[in-house]
Write a protein that holds these residues in place. Structure first.
Motif, PDB file in Angstrom:
ATOM      1  N   PHE A 101      51.123   3.046  44.692  1.00 48.58           N
ATOM      2  CA  PHE A 101      52.497   2.882  45.494  1.00 48.58           C
ATOM      3  C   PHE A 101      52.293   2.981  47.019  1.00 48.58           C
ATOM      4  CE2 PHE A 101      52.256   7.573  45.231  1.00 48.58           C
ATOM      5  CZ  PHE A 101      52.973   7.851  46.224  1.00 48.58           C
ATOM      6  N   LEU A 102      53.316   2.479  47.901  1.00 50.32           N
ATOM      7  CA  LEU A 102      52.823   2.236  49.256  1.00 50.32           C
ATOM      8  C   LEU A 102      51.627   1.296  49.646  1.00 50.32           C
ATOM      9  CD1 LEU A 102      52.893   6.104  50.084  1.00 50.32           C
ATOM     10  CD2 LEU A 102      54.787   4.754  50.317  1.00 50.32           C
ATOM     11  N   GLY A 103      51.502   0.582  48.587  1.00 50.15           N
ATOM     12  CA  GLY A 103      50.552  -0.511  48.731  1.00 50.15           C
ATOM     13  C   GLY A 103      49.093   0.188  48.683  1.00 50.15           C
ATOM     14  N   ARG A 104      48.902   1.485  48.291  1.00 51.12           N
ATOM     15  CA  ARG A 104      47.625   2.217  48.083  1.00 51.12           C
ATOM     16  C   ARG A 104      47.488   2.844  46.656  1.00 51.12           C
ATOM     17  NH1 ARG A 104      49.448   5.723  52.843  1.00 51.12           N
ATOM     18  NH2 ARG A 104      47.813   7.198  52.486  1.00 51.12           N
ATOM     19  N   SER A 105      46.312   3.042  46.449  1.00 51.87           N
ATOM     20  CA  SER A 105      45.846   3.627  44.951  1.00 51.87           C
ATOM     21  C   SER A 105      45.684   5.194  45.365  1.00 51.87           C
ATOM     22  CB  SER A 105      45.081   2.950  44.219  1.00 51.87           C
ATOM     23  OG  SER A 105      44.351   3.401  43.280  1.00 51.87           O
ATOM     24  N   PHE A 106      46.133   6.002  44.402  1.00 47.09           N
ATOM     25  CA  PHE A 106      45.530   7.441  44.445  1.00 47.09           C
ATOM     26  C   PHE A 106      45.327   8.189  43.271  1.00 47.09           C
ATOM     27  CE2 PHE A 106      49.053   6.395  47.138  1.00 47.09           C
ATOM     28  CZ  PHE A 106      48.997   6.845  48.498  1.00 47.09           C
ATOM     29  N   ASP A 107      44.307   9.054  43.240  1.00 48.63           N
ATOM     30  CA  ASP A 107      43.961   9.795  42.128  1.00 48.63           C
ATOM     31  C   ASP A 107      45.084  10.979  41.756  1.00 48.63           C
ATOM     32  OD1 ASP A 107      41.121   8.856  41.157  1.00 48.63           O
ATOM     33  OD2 ASP A 107      41.032   9.107  43.490  1.00 48.63           O
ATOM     34  N   MET A 108      45.508  11.002  40.708  1.00 48.15           N
ATOM     35  CA  MET A 108      46.653  12.068  40.439  1.00 48.15           C
ATOM     36  C   MET A 108      45.679  13.000  39.687  1.00 48.15           C
ATOM     37  SD  MET A 108      49.751  12.750  40.540  1.00 48.15           S
ATOM     38  CE  MET A 108      50.970  11.348  40.265  1.00 48.15           C
ATOM     39  N   LEU A 109      45.787  14.430  40.624  1.00 48.19           N
ATOM     40  CA  LEU A 109      44.979  15.246  40.225  1.00 48.19           C
ATOM     41  C   LEU A 109      45.791  16.489  39.401  1.00 48.19           C
ATOM     42  CD1 LEU A 109      43.088  16.068  43.818  1.00 48.19           C
ATOM     43  CD2 LEU A 109      42.307  14.570  41.696  1.00 48.19           C
ATOM     44  N   LEU A 110      47.001  16.289  39.490  1.00 46.67           N
ATOM     45  CA  LEU A 110      47.705  17.339  38.832  1.00 46.67           C
ATOM     46  C   LEU A 110      49.453  16.860  38.914  1.00 46.67           C
ATOM     47  CD1 LEU A 110      48.796  20.075  37.403  1.00 46.67           C
ATOM     48  CD2 LEU A 110      49.009  20.965  40.010  1.00 46.67           C
ATOM     49  N   PHE A 111      50.294  16.686  37.754  1.00 45.74           N
ATOM     50  CA  PHE A 111      51.569  16.323  37.942  1.00 45.74           C
ATOM     51  C   PHE A 111      52.410  16.991  36.779  1.00 45.74           C
ATOM     52  CE2 PHE A 111      55.202  13.925  37.046  1.00 45.74           C
ATOM     53  CZ  PHE A 111      55.639  13.538  38.165  1.00 45.74           C
ATOM     54  N   LEU A 126      35.010  14.298  42.159  1.00 46.17           N
ATOM     55  CA  LEU A 126      36.705  14.623  42.226  1.00 46.17           C
ATOM     56  C   LEU A 126      37.165  15.089  40.884  1.00 46.17           C
ATOM     57  CD1 LEU A 126      38.984  14.345  44.254  1.00 46.17           C
ATOM     58  CD2 LEU A 126      39.490  12.287  43.150  1.00 46.17           C
ATOM     59  N   SER A 127      36.267  14.791  39.909  1.00 55.27           N
ATOM     60  CA  SER A 127      37.030  15.260  38.461  1.00 55.27           C
ATOM     61  C   SER A 127      36.793  16.715  38.289  1.00 55.27           C
ATOM     62  CB  SER A 127      36.074  14.599  37.268  1.00 55.27           C
ATOM     63  OG  SER A 127      34.635  14.834  37.790  1.00 55.27           O
ATOM     64  N   GLU A 128      36.093  17.365  39.372  1.00 54.33           N
ATOM     65  CA  GLU A 128      36.002  18.699  39.123  1.00 54.33           C
ATOM     66  C   GLU A 128      37.195  19.276  39.413  1.00 54.33           C
ATOM     67  OE1 GLU A 128      32.865  20.195  41.550  1.00 54.33           O
ATOM     68  OE2 GLU A 128      31.429  18.526  40.970  1.00 54.33           O
ATOM     69  N   LEU A 129      38.210  18.659  40.158  1.00 59.38           N
ATOM     70  CA  LEU A 129      39.561  19.142  40.564  1.00 59.38           C
ATOM     71  C   LEU A 129      40.698  18.729  39.465  1.00 59.38           C
ATOM     72  CD1 LEU A 129      39.388  18.405  44.420  1.00 59.38           C
ATOM     73  CD2 LEU A 129      38.527  20.396  43.463  1.00 59.38           C
ATOM     74  N   TYR A 130      39.998  18.014  38.441  1.00 62.31           N
ATOM     75  CA  TYR A 130      41.187  17.609  37.625  1.00 62.31           C
ATOM     76  C   TYR A 130      42.045  18.670  36.928  1.00 62.31           C
ATOM     77  CZ  TYR A 130      39.697  12.557  37.921  1.00 62.31           C
ATOM     78  OH  TYR A 130      39.320  11.259  38.145  1.00 62.31           O
ATOM     79  N   GLN A 131      43.444  18.701  36.824  1.00 69.46           N
ATOM     80  CA  GLN A 131      44.353  19.450  36.048  1.00 69.46           C
ATOM     81  C   GLN A 131      45.113  18.424  35.340  1.00 69.46           C
ATOM     82  OE1 GLN A 131      45.557  22.852  38.143  1.00 69.46           O
ATOM     83  NE2 GLN A 131      43.954  23.125  39.406  1.00 69.46           N
ATOM     84  N   PRO A 132      46.111  19.067  34.449  1.00 69.95           N
ATOM     85  CA  PRO A 132      46.664  18.301  33.468  1.00 69.95           C
ATOM     86  C   PRO A 132      47.833  17.429  34.169  1.00 69.95           C
ATOM     87  CG  PRO A 132      46.691  20.535  32.689  1.00 69.95           C
ATOM     88  CD  PRO A 132      45.743  20.572  33.992  1.00 69.95           C
ATOM     89  N   VAL A 133      48.167  16.507  33.518  1.00 68.29           N
ATOM     90  CA  VAL A 133      48.801  15.362  34.143  1.00 68.29           C
ATOM     91  C   VAL A 133      49.914  15.121  33.033  1.00 68.29           C
ATOM     92  CG1 VAL A 133      49.305  12.918  34.776  1.00 68.29           C
ATOM     93  CG2 VAL A 133      47.375  14.044  35.818  1.00 68.29           C
TER      94      VAL A 133
END
Length: 280
Positions: free
Chosen positions: A163-173, A46-53
């Motif tokens: 949030f929503l009781g779940r954990s997400f990877d932030m790819l871009l923000f 998934l790190s291949e999709l990382y963009q600045p946060v």
């Protein structure tokens, strides 16, 4: 056999009536490639999709000093099974009755994430609370949308937002876009081997900023929890219908169900059990 198909058709009819009136209706997919996956058919990590946060902006939203509204504008899924190394793009073109597990709208305000109350899931269709609320709106003429505020936190070192009781990877923000990924177990039927392949899937969802304020729908009502929403729906339906909602009376002549009754007592039992529909 005709009776069975008739019953199925009627259930689908009520599903469409209730789902199409609220926030998380099923649709033909996909709605478009996300900002970080355009042109990508597979990836190993998934790190291949990382963009600045923009972590500082997330911190400002967490503190409640700013508010922003984002609308979902893309959704894709990548899966792998057995010993596959890469996650492969899963083409959902033409799929109907299948909804994203993420809200169509996310609002950062007052240090919380606000999202429409979920009344539909792909696995179970419209919830009883969703059908009850839709019936109430149809009879009363009320058009209000229901929102729930959720606490959230961001782990900058791991790029995780919860949030929503779940954990997400932030790819871009950033101020214009947000892309998140969620990993879940998945199974794929393999009839030739008489088994199910085990694997996992990344659901990748993108959002675009629509306002620098908390832009709720006109007449929207906010609640601090799913439990508060359910209590509100129960109260309004009891005022309108008494102890029983007859969906045939509400939707006739478009829909006639063999078992059209929703009992307020059953809704109360569901609420007491901590139930909530779908993923959010």
């Amino acid at each position: 056999m005709k009776t069975i198909f008739k019953h199925i058709f009627l259930l689908l009819s009520i599903s469409l009536i209730t789902a199409c009136s609220n926030e998380d209706e099923p649709s033909s997919l996909p709605s478009g490639a996300t900002e970080v996956t355009k042109g990508i058919s597979s990836f190993t990590s998934l790190s291949e999709l990382y963009q600045p946060v923009h972590s500082e902006l997330l911190g400002t939203l967490l503190s409640g000093k700013e508010a922003m509204t984002f609308n979902r504008n893309g959704w894709e899924m990548y899966h792998r099974y057995d010993n596959d190394v890469k996650y492969e793009y899963f083409d959902m073109t033409g799929w109907y009755g299948f909804a994203s597990s993420m809200p169509k709208e996310i609002i950062f305000s007052e240090g919380k994430v606000w999202a429409p109350y979920s009344t539909f899931s792909s696995a179970f269709g419209p919830s009883k609370f969703g059908m009850a609320w839709d019936a109430y709106k149809k009879v009363s003429g009320v058009t209000a949308s229901l929102y729930v505020g959720h606490d959230f936190k961001y782990d900058e070192s791991n790029r995780k937002i919860t949030f929503l009781g779940r954990s997400f990877d932030m790819l871009l923000f950033n101020r214009n876009s947000m892309v998140m990924a969620e990993n879940q177990p998945s199974y794929q039927a393999c009839p030739e081997e008489n088994r199910y392949k085990e694997g996992d899937v990344f659901e990748i969802t993108s959002y675009e900023r629509t306002a620098d304020v908390a832009l709720l729908e006109p007449g929207a009502i906010g609640f601090a929890s799913n439990a508060e929403v359910m209590a509100y729906i129960i109260g309004k339906c009891r005022e309108q219908f008494g102890e029983v909602i007859n969906l045939n009376e509400v939707y006739a002549p478009n829909v006639i169900l063999d078992d059209p009754y929703i009992y307020i007592e059953d809704l109360e039992k569901l609420a007491e059990s901590g139930y909530h529909c779908g993923q959010y």
